[in-house]
Design an enzyme around this catalytic site. Structure first.
Site, mmCIF file in Angstrom:
data_model
loop_
_atom_site.group_PDB
_atom_site.id
_atom_site.type_symbol
_atom_site.label_atom_id
_atom_site.label_comp_id
_atom_site.label_asym_id
_atom_site.label_seq_id
_atom_site.Cartn_x
_atom_site.Cartn_y
_atom_site.Cartn_z
ATOM 1 N N GLY A 42 0.790 -1.235 0.000
ATOM 2 C CA GLY A 42 0.000 0.000 0.000
ATOM 3 C C GLY A 42 0.815 1.274 0.000
ATOM 4 N N SER A 43 2.074 1.188 -0.457
ATOM 5 C CA SER A 43 2.865 2.427 -0.455
ATOM 6 C C SER A 43 2.302 3.445 -1.454
ATOM 7 C CB SER A 43 4.351 2.151 -0.717
ATOM 8 O OG SER A 43 4.552 1.680 -2.018
ATOM 9 N N ASN A 44 1.758 2.957 -2.567
ATOM 10 C CA ASN A 44 1.111 3.899 -3.504
ATOM 11 C C ASN A 44 -0.145 4.498 -2.888
ATOM 12 O OD1 ASN A 44 2.261 4.152 -6.397
ATOM 13 N ND2 ASN A 44 2.591 1.999 -5.836
ATOM 14 N N LEU A 78 -4.759 -7.193 -6.732
ATOM 15 C CA LEU A 78 -4.460 -8.378 -7.534
ATOM 16 C C LEU A 78 -5.663 -9.124 -8.118
ATOM 17 C CD1 LEU A 78 -1.463 -9.862 -5.520
ATOM 18 C CD2 LEU A 78 -1.468 -8.242 -7.421
ATOM 19 N N HIS A 110 0.156 -0.113 -13.560
ATOM 20 C CA HIS A 110 0.889 -1.359 -13.825
ATOM 21 C C HIS A 110 2.379 -1.024 -13.872
ATOM 22 C CE1 HIS A 110 1.379 -5.451 -15.170
ATOM 23 N NE2 HIS A 110 2.275 -5.011 -16.025
ATOM 24 N N ASP A 126 -5.083 -5.651 -17.275
ATOM 25 C CA ASP A 126 -4.099 -4.771 -17.916
ATOM 26 C C ASP A 126 -4.428 -4.400 -19.364
ATOM 27 O OD1 ASP A 126 -2.615 -4.976 -15.523
ATOM 28 O OD2 ASP A 126 -1.616 -6.781 -16.262
HETATM 29 C C1 GRF Z 1 3.145 -1.306 -7.563
HETATM 30 O O1 GRF Z 1 4.380 -1.502 -8.187
HETATM 31 C C2 GRF Z 1 2.037 -1.235 -8.578
HETATM 32 O O2 GRF Z 1 2.429 -0.741 -9.803
HETATM 33 C C3 GRF Z 1 1.665 -2.678 -8.760
HETATM 34 O O3 GRF Z 1 1.803 -3.247 -7.479
HETATM 35 C C4 GRF Z 1 2.755 -2.501 -6.737
HETATM 36 C C5 GRF Z 1 2.076 -2.106 -5.465
HETATM 37 O O4 GRF Z 1 2.972 -1.546 -4.544
HETATM 38 N N1 GRF Z 1 0.380 -2.822 -9.384
HETATM 39 P P1 GRF Z 1 2.421 -0.881 -3.226
HETATM 40 O O5 GRF Z 1 1.504 -1.909 -2.564
HETATM 41 O O6 GRF Z 1 1.699 0.354 -3.612
HETATM 42 O O7 GRF Z 1 3.618 -0.610 -2.385
#
Ligand code: GRF
Length: 199
Positions: free
Chosen positions: A23-25, A96, A115, A156
């Protein structure tokens, strides 16, 4: 004079983030919009109850919930949760599962995914997380990057909104590539979301 005060901007977009992992994004996106009027984040939705994204949500003061794969695929529970929270836009950030049809129908062109490669290369089933970076390095690619796209019924394959590239150098390991890609994700994903919301 009649003064009407709203506790919440009625034009504010209510975004649900779907995440299966760290969940860093998700955290980066929430922080980016902090103090801005453009968006609020009533709920983070996951399909893994032990995903680290729940810890981040707690820290951010955002409710997070988990639904099983069968609850996603065979019930309206997730859709009901989205409606209850007044959600009008969905961001997949490391999510996922395939988004089921009932949600796709309810949110046409309102669901985006990131992606970690340059689609259409290195996409599709099984192409997630480090699998993608390993495949990129094994294929001897000289560049990788990110793709932000709308979500449709296939993994995708929705319309591409934005791509950004990084180099894959000769000695790069998949971990090196992952780091470069994450940097691009943090830099661009929130800004692209903001652009879409402003249209
Ligand atoms: C990211 O690289 C995103 O592009 C992919 O999964 C990863 C998730 O990373 N779909 P995080 O959970 O946001 O750290």
């Amino acid at each position: 004079m009649f003064v009407c005060r709203l506790s919440e901007n009625i034009f504010m977009n209510k975004i649900a983030i779907f995440a299966s992992g760290s969940g860093s994004n998700a955290e980066n996106i929430v922080n980016y919009f902090e103090g801005k009027d453009a968006a609020s984040f009533p709920v983070i939705i996951s399909n893994k109850k032990d995903a680290y994204v729940h810890e981040r949500a707690k820290r951010l003061g955002i409710k997070s919930v988990t639904f099983s794969k069968s609850e996603f695929d065979s019930t309206d529970m997730v859709l009901d949760c989205l409606k209850e929270n007044g959600i009008d836009f969905i961001v997949l950030a490391g999510f996922l599962l395939k988004v089921p049809e009932n949600i796709l129908k309810a949110y046409p062109n309102k669901i985006v995914n990131i992606h970690p490669a340059l689609l259409p290369k290195f996409g599709g089933k099984g192409m997630y997380g480090d699998n993608v970076h390993k495949a990129v390095v094994e294929a001897g690619e000289t560049e990788s990057g990110i793709t932000i796209h709308y979500v449709n019924e296939n993994y995708d394959e929705g319309t591409i909104i934005f791509q950004a590239k990084c180099t894959v150098d000769k000695d790069d390991t998949y971990e090196d590539v992952a780091k470069k890609v994450h940097t691009l994700e943090y830099m661009h994903f929130p800004v692209i979301i903001e652009n879409i919301l402003s249209k």
